[in-house]
Scaffold this active site. Structure first.
Site, PDB file in Angstrom:
ATOM      1  CD  GLN B 125      51.833  11.850 -20.485  1.00 25.20           C
ATOM      2  OE1 GLN B 125      50.843  12.862 -19.943  1.00 25.20           O
ATOM      3  NE2 GLN B 125      51.414  10.808 -20.312  1.00 25.20           N
ATOM      4  N   GLY B 126      55.869  14.193 -20.009  1.00 21.87           N
ATOM      5  CA  GLY B 126      56.631  15.280 -20.193  1.00 21.87           C
ATOM      6  C   GLY B 126      55.828  15.301 -21.929  1.00 21.87           C
ATOM      7  CB  SER B 128      50.643  19.057 -22.367  1.00 17.29           C
ATOM      8  OG  SER B 128      49.470  18.251 -22.750  1.00 17.29           O
ATOM      9  CB  SER B 160      50.447  15.506 -12.496  1.00 22.42           C
ATOM     10  OG  SER B 160      49.445  15.839 -13.591  1.00 22.42           O
ATOM     11  CD  GLU B 245      46.198   7.863 -19.807  1.00 23.81           C
ATOM     12  OE1 GLU B 245      45.479   9.941 -19.550  1.00 23.81           O
ATOM     13  OE2 GLU B 245      46.019   9.157 -20.829  1.00 23.81           O
ATOM     14  CD  GLU B 370      35.029  20.870 -25.471  1.00 27.81           C
ATOM     15  OE1 GLU B 370      36.055  20.608 -24.664  1.00 27.81           O
ATOM     16  OE2 GLU B 370      34.360  22.288 -24.340  1.00 27.81           O
TER      17      GLU B 370
END
Lengths: 341, 385, 341, 385
Positions: B125-126, B128, B160, B245, B370
């Protein structure tokens, strides 16, 4: 009554801080892909030269003739810089050697030549003139000696006394760890708790070191919160992060104040010293563990990597917790004591 | 309110249990590298061959197309059988494929879905970026259209297992002038393209443990045919992925944790004695954890109940996610107190210490605690932003 | 499998909610300067008429013929509205009367005429065919009967069995509290845990009531956070308050999901029912206590006054915690059970 | 670093101990109403007559003018002697008088300070308003100058014991057009003036427990001579008061709590047995509390050390306040777990349950724990606002 360092103590603190930040920056532990072991023993001769290895030893024994209050100032800085806890072996072994009049060993320690590891009990052990039980040897792989202590007293062993020690990867991978075993072994030196306050001193030194960990984690989190931006502003302006950092500041302050108090009490002697030393060890390791965990959270995904120093404080805090007995056993001991009002 | 499974469901459970019993790989799963990749792909292939791959995928794409209740049963049996997590395939099976099903064109579906399902490829997954973690929509990796290609420049981070993946779901900014949610596109990136470089990022669990990567893109040319959905509509495409997800895929993890906890209870009984445990602080914490893990199952059942009949996962599901991510940490933490000073060791076979260290990611990955609590405050309770 | 209420159950829920919010608004407990006692017994005949006092009783016994899942929907609403926990005495006494075939008592309960208090152990007691020990009597001052239960079973006593009961101000001042004592007393009805699952049912009903408390506190805090302004914006927009409210929402959801699960398990019978009922009681009282405390904090100084309802939830949560054994004893019991995976 | 008290200090300690031993009132302090007022005033008078009133006050105002270290000794001995809190006089002794000393004129000093010191009057604080709690500077109670008077209209709230007080320190807005910190004045308000009405506010501890008030001001005429400092400069006047409040006056409370905790330890030993306590969750929590209460004393000593020689209390003192307010709650809470089900009772002599309920105010009064943590984050750590 004054819990602030006096001018002489401030000098010691400044000297420790400037030497360590120059010679032992935390970045030394951040090689490219993780590392096993460390090279901190190269610092011992230099620390010796500056007098730090004999701070609490009488001048007659080659020391500086000061005491625990000065030593905790040093140990807080050692914690901040994540110096190998083998230094605790040196400090304790020097006291053992001084009390048993072993000038050769004393000289080797105070000059920074000796390597002394730590032997910490795995479960129940017998420590005394004849000692038995299973131990972890920490930072002892290249050491001739290892120090062990329990509430009953403190002892110096030859590392070969622990038999064919078995190497194990340590959670804190910058430290060497071995399993070893004593079988009805006579220590080279044994000082019972009645004859000397080494176990209590060890607790206070660990408390000071752990306070340094807690403070370093607090500072690292606050510094990051000032510069890391999300949603167009520094994350430190969000209450969730700000209050997290504030809680870290509270824990570090609690730990340091009690550690100072305990250091003076132990140095003065007297019946309440055990109580306050135990309280200091408990609060400081608690602060170190909590602040290290919170620091990881403040750093987000970066905090979870080996590129960040955040995990180093966590792992070292666990080591400090288990040295001399973990939080659970510290609490069990403290509740059994008489009140110290 | 009932816990009665239909005869059909019970038959399904028996079938799943029997198949898992016969087919779950018994050796330990390698924890990294090509060995892990090979293991995960092989296990996916075995599930495919057995007819068990893609329990949540519609049958038209080769999945099993199960109702939620049967998905739950599958994940319960999966966890109880001790089947491996196969984390390497998570992105492909649970992010990329559902997105392609929902928003991809026929060519994209025909090419990618079977490969994913059969365990032929791994995805990463690209999303962040170094300066945009919680604030995903602020991403800046740039893509300009040049003929029939996107030309990508920039960098992604926390990807990851990018070093073990063939494909990547990639979010890029295709209109820097538009409001931040309106200028993003969602593309399928072939990880073998020229101009892609990886910087491995080691994680804190143990020395040399490679999990994350930073990915650098220098003039990487991705065919426009690989854009899923419309150009500049990638934010809405990505949101459909995130919704999925947070669906059923984490069920087996929740159920697995109950098993983990019982191992800890057994260890504590052995160390402290069953009677002494009652009022011991470890016993009291374990009792609390037992109750909380029971509740996680109840919450999972409640989510399935609410979603049954095709409804989307409600925002109430965010309550369970936030709770479970902290519960994992508490569960892993108590292991050290039970084990005592041997916790300092990182043995080769290590059911406790590495997982404890790894648990620090649970309140960070997939939305920090958060951000999760912002969502609960705003979407569940209606508090002002 | 479906944990949501079915249409019939939704009807029961709606009926309970609309009756209670009209007839028993929480404001009834907010007289000018604090109050001792309450008038909730006036609701019993009306609740009887609506069938709520016999929800879980067989029709042959004058009940509605439903079970624990329906009862928890009612009890959650009872908790939200802070209805006197004497209602639990009615529910349990009806089950006792039904199992011992006492139609006169049954009729008095199901019609709403009877008053039944609760007798909760003060320390270790013996409950059985011959019972002894010290008890608190809750809401029993005007009742002829009181129900007591332990893990061993449940019993119905005449309130006079407890001797010269001594009035004491209750922390939750809307409830009457007395100290009483049984001396080798034979209960009017005794059903052992082996013969009936009353103790487990009581736990689940308390869990449902406590969930209602936790939800009401959550809603009260969130509502206040939306309207109360400080520094020019609603306090709910500050993360400190927002995240506090989010945590309250999590705890309430945890409590309710486990309570529903436990209710179905107990209703179905089977070996895991005790485990799940205990988990529900534990989580729900924990949620009620924590949410009540957080709600006070969100309300600031106002939350500390008797003008606010915030304290009522806290005090009632403590009562629910001690009914049937507090968190500490619940945990001790739960860790002693076999796993229920 | 040392804990050595000088011979002079030790002599002082002996003197304080002896006097307290002979003079501390032995009966229970009434918890409210005129009886409490009479008790507190009489105890203040007794301290005055014995030469012990105003240990922190300069000698020129009749105080004892002690150095911080001796103040600390006094508060230690005060707490150990079991001397009563005398909370009714707190505002006069520790807010109003220090403010008048710092910013009042000679006439104000001459009239008010002796009355406060001798226990002739009680003061209350008119700061918070219904819409301004945490945001004190947003206050709106209005005062206009009419000849040589301020004419006050508005309302204050959470004024502890206003119904038992003779005077009030009152913050009013004298310039609504100025920035919010620049239009406030600080006035001495005679509580017998016409136009003042009180609404009693009951608190949660027990039925009918009157502590707070709302105070309504309708055309209340306060002589301009009663304004302390300049008109519109009241914010800076108030800030000097708050600084003092956070000074030494809370020391005795911190020390007293150590005594409270030891009573709990004794109760727990009696109930659970000393040996069983070690790993019991109650014993473990009590050990943590013991350590924390030890630290509170150490923190107090550290604050005194930092401030010795006349330095102001640093912002580090905010760390101790935030810690202690939560520690009080934890200490009070464990009492219920030790006592067990008898905690449901509110007996007439009640060392545990009312104090537990009362402890809910410790994280609210004098700045909520939220505000305190903002202050720590911003002033101690330098985080952005």
């Amino acid at each position: 009554m004054n819990l602030l360092p006096n001018p002489e103590q401030v000098q010691i603190l400044d000297a420790a801080r400037s030497f360590l930040s120059a010679e032992a920056p935390v970045e030394r532990l951040r090689p490219q892909h993780g590392q096993i072991g460390n090279h901190d023993a190269r610092l011992w001769p230099e620390l010796a030269e500056l007098g730090f290895l004999g701070l609490g030893l009488a001048e007659a024994h080659g020391g500086v003739g000061l005491g625990l209050p000065e030593e905790i100032l040093l140990y807080r800085e050692l914690g901040r810089q994540l110096i190998s806890p083998a230094i605790l072996g040196l400090t304790l072994a020097a006291l053992l050697a001084a009390r048993s009049d072993d000038p050769a060993l004393l000289n080797a320690i105070v000059s920074g030549e000796a390597r002394i590891g730590l032997a910490t009990p795995r479960g129940a052990v017998t420590l005394g003139p004849v000692s038995s039980g299973a131990f972890h040897l920490i930072e002892a792989r290249e050491a001739a000696w290892a120090v062990a202590w329990t509430d009953d007293g403190a002892a110096l062993f030859r590392t070969e006394d622990f038999g064919a020690a078995e190497d194990i990867l340590c959670m804190d991978s910058h430290l060497t760890l071995e399993r070893g075993r004593l079988e009805a072994c006579e220590p080279a030196i044994w000082i019972s708790a009645a004859d000397g306050d080494l176990p209590r001193r060890a607790q206070v030194l660990i408390a000071a070191y752990a306070t340094g960990l807690a403070e370093a984690a607090r500072d690292m989190a606050a510094d990051y919160a000032k510069i890391r931006q999300q949603f167009g502003k520094p994350i430190g302006s969000f209450q969730a992060v700000k209050h997290r950092c504030a809680d870290m500041a509270i824990l570090a302050e609690v730990a340091w104040c009690q550690t100072v108090f305990a250091a003076v009490m132990v140095q003065n002697g007297g019946p309440k010293a055990t109580y306050h030393a135990g309280a200091a060890k408990l609060l400081a390791t608690d602060a170190a563990l909590k602040n290290a965990a919170q620091n990881i959270q403040v750093h987000g995904a970066f905090g979870f990597t080996a590129d960040s120093d955040a995990h180093l404080y966590l792992k070292r805090a666990h080591v400090m917790d288990f040295l001399g007995g973990d939080l659970r056993s510290q609490k069990a001991a403290l509740i059994g004591l008489a009140a110290a009002l | 309110m009932n816990l009665d499974f239909t005869a059909e469901d019970e038959a399904f459970r028996a079938e799943a249990r029997a198949w898992l019993n016969d087919n779950v790989p018994r050796g330990p799963r390698p924890t990294e590298g090509q060995a892990m990749r090979a293991f995960d792909l092989a296990w996916q292939r075995a599930q495919y061959d057995g007819g068990w791959a893609g329990v949540s995928w519609p049958t038209e794409y080769g999945g099993r197309g199960l109702e939620l209740t049967q998905q739950l049963i599958w994940y319960e049996e999966y966890a109880r059988s001790g089947a491996p997590e196969a984390a390497l395939l998570f992105v492909g099976m649970n992010h990329a494929a559902p997105t392609i099903m929902a928003r991809g064109n026929e060519a994209q579906k025909a090419f990618h879905l079977p490969k994913i399902l059969k365990g032929e490829v791994a995805w990463s997954q690209g999303f962040s970026e170094p300066n945009n973690g919680s604030d995903l929509a602020g991403l800046t990796t740039k893509a300009v259209i040049d003929g029939d290609h996107l030309v990508v420049n920039g960098s992604k981070i926390w990807t990851s297992n990018a070093h073990l993946s063939d494909w990547q779901e990639l979010l890029v900014r295709t209109d820097p002038a538009a409001p931040k949610h309106k200028g993003i596109s969602w593309a399928i990136c072939d990880m073998t393209l020229p101009g892609i470089e990886l910087r491995p990022i080691m994680i804190m669990t143990a020395p040399g443990h490679h999990h994350f990567n930073q990915v650098f893109y220098t003039d990487v040319r991705i065919p426009l045919a690989n854009v899923v959905g419309e150009i500049n509509d990638g934010w809405s495409v990505a949101m459909s992925t995130l919704g999925f997800e947070r669906g059923t895929a984490s069920m087996s993890e929740q159920i697995r944790y109950g098993v983990v906890l019982e191992k800890l209870v057994d260890m504590a009984r052995e160390r402290l004695g069953e009677a002494a445990l009652k009022y011991d602080e470890i016993g009291q914490r374990l009792a609390q954890l037992r109750a909380e893990h029971a509740a996680v199952r109840a919450m999972t059942y409640m989510i399935v109940s609410r979603s049954a009949g095709g409804g989307a996962m409600g925002s109430e599901a965010s309550l369970m996610r936030a709770f479970f991510s902290q519960l994992q940490q508490r569960t892993r933490r108590i292991a050290l107190d039970i084990i005592g000073s041997d916790s300092l060791e990182l043995p080769d076979v290590d059911p406790w210490i590495r997982p404890y260290l790894r648990s620090f990611s649970t309140t960070i990955a997939a939305g920090t605690s958060e951000i999760q609590r912002n969502i609960i405050g705003e979407r569940v309770l209606g508090l002002p932003r």
